[in-house]
Design an enzyme around this catalytic site. Structure first.
Site, short mmCIF file in Angstrom:
data_model
loop_
_atom_site.label_atom_id
_atom_site.label_comp_id
_atom_site.label_asym_id
_atom_site.label_seq_id
_atom_site.Cartn_x
_atom_site.Cartn_y
_atom_site.Cartn_z
N HIS A 1 1.77 -4.55 5.44
CA HIS A 1 0.62 -3.67 5.68
C HIS A 1 1.00 -2.21 5.45
O HIS A 1 0.32 -1.49 4.70
CB HIS A 1 0.13 -3.88 7.12
N GLU A 2 2.09 -1.77 6.06
CA GLU A 2 2.50 -0.38 5.91
C GLU A 2 3.01 -0.09 4.51
O GLU A 2 2.78 1.00 3.97
CB GLU A 2 3.59 -0.05 6.94
N HIS B 1 -0.01 0.68 2.36
CA HIS B 1 -0.47 2.06 2.51
C HIS B 1 0.40 3.02 1.72
O HIS B 1 -0.09 3.88 0.98
CB HIS B 1 -0.44 2.45 3.99
#
Length: 399
Positions: free
Chosen positions: A182-183, A186
């Site tokens: 997820h990170e 980003h």
């Protein structure tokens, strides 16, 4: 109120300072209590006393407020508060001077450069900077240092910006892997988008209420935001959800805050900033405010149902296009996504240099996670320094 002004005249020359003046100086006629409301009576008395001053009495009246928009117009007329001084957030030079004030009695190491710290703290107020110096001093004291080093300021800045680390949280390996991708999503979308702020740090160590963070810092102080910048930020916000769909073939609740912020940003682009070609340079919706409550309670719809449907369609289009952009970037850089996620699982935190090395394909030596950390593993596997994660908290543009 009368006693205050009487005392001021007796002690002239003097200065009368009223802090949080909006508490007694809010706009009259809010409809709550009518003319007999206690605050309206106090405001009326204040206006009467101010009318009784002469220029030669030697009494200066100063007031401060964070809500000048709700002050009664009678307070701002000539002869009353006829000078207004706006105190904005300090610029880079102001931040450096403030840091010099707060560190004048603090021993600093030879590697500390206050100018560099000032450039890395855009948007910080004086109180934020003082808090950062205090946090840096606490961090240095905990490691028995006799002076503050640049590393202490960096950690203190992260704590002020992103919250304190929660190293005692226990998550499963599956949750940690989901958070890492997820990170990484980003960060990778932010690096590959030309109009976004540089990635400062990516971490899967929980901070504050977030389980993982991707932090971006602007190069310079920003005062206006172009449309390209906002569109790119929409893609960055949806990069975490796109990585989950692409690699894990599922979606989680970790993107809830990202989706909420992306939807809010897209709606503001359409309804407030006139950044939609379909809707044109118009604003939609009039805010209604209760003066004494000082907050927006409702929004008056000054447009038709047909226009409301068009606004919803345009907001949906902006968000879906940003999602497709994020998916396209991640598909084209799938190997970099895997590398960054694996690096996060091993190192827990990647700085700007590490992220740049991974995106550019440069060789780098993995930095092991700090030793002596409490165990956060829900399984019996040997620790691999793989901590938790969650949704990011990049700076919201235009707020």
């Amino acid at each position: 109120m009368r006693d205050l002004f009487t005392q001021g005249k007796k002690n002239a020359p003097c200065i009368i300072f009223i802090d949080e003046s909006d508490a007694v100086g809010r706009h009259r006629g809010a409809g709550l209590g009518g003319g007999h409301d206690e605050r309206e009576q106090t405001l009326n008395q204040l206006l009467v006393e101010m009318d009784g001053f002469e220029s030669n009495e030697g009494v200066i009246l100063i007031a401060a407020t964070n809500r000048p928009d709700v002050l009664d117009p009678a307070l701002l007329r000539p002869g009353r508060f006829d000078r207004q001084v706006v105190v904005p957030v300090p610029d880079v030079k102001g931040r450096e001077q403030i840091l010099m004030v707060h560190t004048r009695r603090t021993p600093l190491g030879p590697d500390v450069d206050l100018a560099v710290i000032a450039r890395g703290t855009p948007g910080f107020s004086g109180a934020d900077l003082e808090n950062m110096v205090n946090e840096a001093a606490l961090l240095a004291a905990r490691t028995n240092k006799d002076r503050l080093e640049m590393e202490d300021f960096e950690k203190a800045k992260d704590k002020v910006l992103m919250g304190a680390e929660r190293r005692s949280l226990i998550l499963t390996d599956e949750e940690k892997r989901t958070t890492a991708y997820h990170e990484a999503g980003h960060a990778l979308v932010a690096k590959k988008s030309p109009h976004t702020d540089p990635v400062h740090k990516v971490t899967i160590i929980p901070r504050g209420r977030a389980l993982g963070l991707t932090q971006q810092l602007p190069v310079d102080d920003r005062h206006t935001y172009p449309r390209d910048y906002l569109v790119a930020n929409l893609a960055v916000l949806l990069g975490g959800r796109a990585a989950e769909e692409l690699v894990l073939d599922t979606v989680t609740t970790g993107a809830g805050n990202d989706i909420e912020r992306a939807t809010t940003l897209a709606r503001r682009m359409v309804c407030e900033w006139g950044m939609s070609e379909a809707m044109g340079p118009l604003t939609f919706g009039k805010r209604e405010e209760q003066i004494f409550l000082g907050r927006e309670l409702s929004q008056h719809r000054d447009y038709s149902e047909l226009t409301a449907q068009a606004i919803d369609d345009e907001v949906r289009r902006l968000v879906k296009e940003a999602h497709e952009t994020a998916l396209s970037i991640l598909r084209d850089n799938l190997d970099k996504l895997h590398q960054m996620a694996e690096a996060l699982l091993v190192e827990e935190t990647l700085d700007a240099e590490a992220v740049e090395s991974i995106v550019s394909g440069l060789p780098r030596q993995p930095r092991p996670a700090p030793k002596g950390m409490p165990r956060r593993y829900a399984t019996s596997e040997p620790p691999r320094q793989e901590p938790p994660g969650g949704g990011p908290r990049e700076q919201e543009p235009g707020a």
